[in-house]
Design a protein around this motif. Structure first.
Motif, PDB file in Angstrom:
ATOM      1  N   ARG A   1       1.057  -1.420  -0.167  1.00  0.00           N
ATOM      2  CA  ARG A   1       0.285  -0.110  -0.398  1.00  0.00           C
ATOM      3  C   ARG A   1       0.753   1.403   0.218  1.00  0.00           C
ATOM      4  NH1 ARG A   1      -5.872  -0.854   1.928  1.00  0.00           N
ATOM      5  NH2 ARG A   1      -6.321  -2.014  -0.085  1.00  0.00           N
ATOM      6  N   ARG A   2       0.090   2.202  -0.348  1.00  0.00           N
ATOM      7  CA  ARG A   2       1.143   3.753   0.116  1.00  0.00           C
ATOM      8  C   ARG A   2       1.982   3.630   0.922  1.00  0.00           C
ATOM      9  NH1 ARG A   2      -3.168   7.930  -0.039  1.00  0.00           N
ATOM     10  NH2 ARG A   2      -1.761   9.553  -0.524  1.00  0.00           N
TER      11      ARG A   2
ATOM     12  N   LEU B   1      -1.243  11.482   5.312  1.00  0.00           N
ATOM     13  CA  LEU B   1      -3.107  10.756   5.343  1.00  0.00           C
ATOM     14  C   LEU B   1      -3.280  10.037   4.057  1.00  0.00           C
ATOM     15  CD1 LEU B   1      -4.420  13.978   7.395  1.00  0.00           C
ATOM     16  CD2 LEU B   1      -3.106  11.856   8.134  1.00  0.00           C
ATOM     17  N   PHE B   2      -4.298   9.197   4.231  1.00  0.00           N
ATOM     18  CA  PHE B   2      -4.877   8.613   2.961  1.00  0.00           C
ATOM     19  C   PHE B   2      -6.466   9.117   3.109  1.00  0.00           C
ATOM     20  CE2 PHE B   2      -2.038   5.727   5.382  1.00  0.00           C
ATOM     21  CZ  PHE B   2      -1.462   5.190   4.710  1.00  0.00           C
ATOM     22  N   GLN B   3      -7.021   8.809   1.485  1.00  0.00           N
ATOM     23  CA  GLN B   3      -8.638   9.040   1.746  1.00  0.00           C
ATOM     24  C   GLN B   3      -8.982   7.953   0.835  1.00  0.00           C
ATOM     25  OE1 GLN B   3      -7.637  13.295   0.644  1.00  0.00           O
ATOM     26  NE2 GLN B   3      -9.755  13.522   1.054  1.00  0.00           N
TER      27      GLN B   3
ATOM     28  N   GLY C   1       7.610   1.948   5.949  1.00  0.00           N
ATOM     29  CA  GLY C   1       7.427   0.622   7.274  1.00  0.00           C
ATOM     30  C   GLY C   1       6.189   0.020   7.707  1.00  0.00           C
ATOM     31  N   HIS C   2       5.064   0.224   7.355  1.00  0.00           N
ATOM     32  CA  HIS C   2       3.656   0.064   7.578  1.00  0.00           C
ATOM     33  C   HIS C   2       3.851  -1.266   6.554  1.00  0.00           C
ATOM     34  CE1 HIS C   2       1.778   4.985   8.433  1.00  0.00           C
ATOM     35  NE2 HIS C   2       3.353   4.501   8.438  1.00  0.00           N
ATOM     36  N   LEU C   3       3.314  -2.291   7.848  1.00  0.00           N
ATOM     37  CA  LEU C   3       3.256  -3.571   6.977  1.00  0.00           C
ATOM     38  C   LEU C   3       1.524  -4.054   7.181  1.00  0.00           C
ATOM     39  CD1 LEU C   3       4.318  -6.581   6.352  1.00  0.00           C
ATOM     40  CD2 LEU C   3       4.527  -6.925   8.860  1.00  0.00           C
TER      41      LEU C   3
END
Length: 198
Positions: free
Chosen positions: A95-96, A133-135, A101-103
């Motif tokens: 994902r973005r 931020l995500f949207q 470093g987000h798993l």
């Protein structure tokens, strides 16, 4: 004449429902035969899934049992898609946030028109950074499992501890603001409308 597998399943379902409703009404085969103006032999064949019923026969059975015709089909469509994911075996997806470093671990997905929900297990560690931020379309639900996280949605900020939940409209800008106690793990479930998508 051979029967298709789907026909055999339908015959078994009808057989089970006729027997179930007959016994619930405390009717013998002979009594139901009299009510439906059918032979006991024919009813026996129906209850043992040895014959296919015409629509008129189904109508007579339903009337004799005092149930709607649709009740005789209950259970035909019980086989539905399900996905089981053992702990630690979710598919890792990109994902973005992956590049900081987000798993993301996908915990299940259904094919086709049934895809209305996307459950993810998100892990943030020392190697993770906060992310712009995500949207997206749909509503999102977060449930914090481990760690402490400050999460933003629009102008609001929420400090989440294990057991805390947050649900919000995905069109509002959202995402981690501060990683307060690592490692952080949370369940993220996004529910999409019928025409939305990830």
């Amino acid at each position: 004449m051979s029967t298709e597998p789907g026909e055999q399943t339908l015959e078994r379902v009808i057989a089970a429902r006729v027997r179930e409703y007959r016994l619930a009404a405390a009717l013998s085969v002979a009594e139901l035969a009299r009510r439906t103006e059918m032979s006991k032999a024919m009813l026996s064949k129906i209850e043992n899934a040895q014959t296919s019923c015409s629509l008129s026969t189904l109508g007579r059975l339903a009337a004799g049992l005092g149930v709607p015709v649709t009740a005789l089909f209950r259970g035909v469509d019980d086989e539905r898609e399900a996905v089981f994911v053992p702990a630690g075996h979710g598919a890792r997806i990109v994902r973005r946030g992956s590049r900081v470093g987000h798993l993301y671990e996908l915990l299940g997905t259904l094919r086709g028109g049934a895809k209305r929900m996307e459950p993810l297990l998100v892990t943030l560690t020392e190697a993770s950074e906060v992310f712009p931020l995500f949207q997206h379309e749909g509503a999102e639900f977060l449930y914090l499992l481990d760690g402490v996280l400050e999460y933003g949605h629009g102008e609001a900020r929420y400090v989440l501890h294990p057991g805390d939940a947050l649900m919000f409209d995905g069109l509002g800008p959202h995402g981690p603001v501060r990683l307060l106690e690592l490692p952080i793990r949370f369940l993220s479930v996004t529910a999409y409308g019928s025409h939305d998508g990830p």
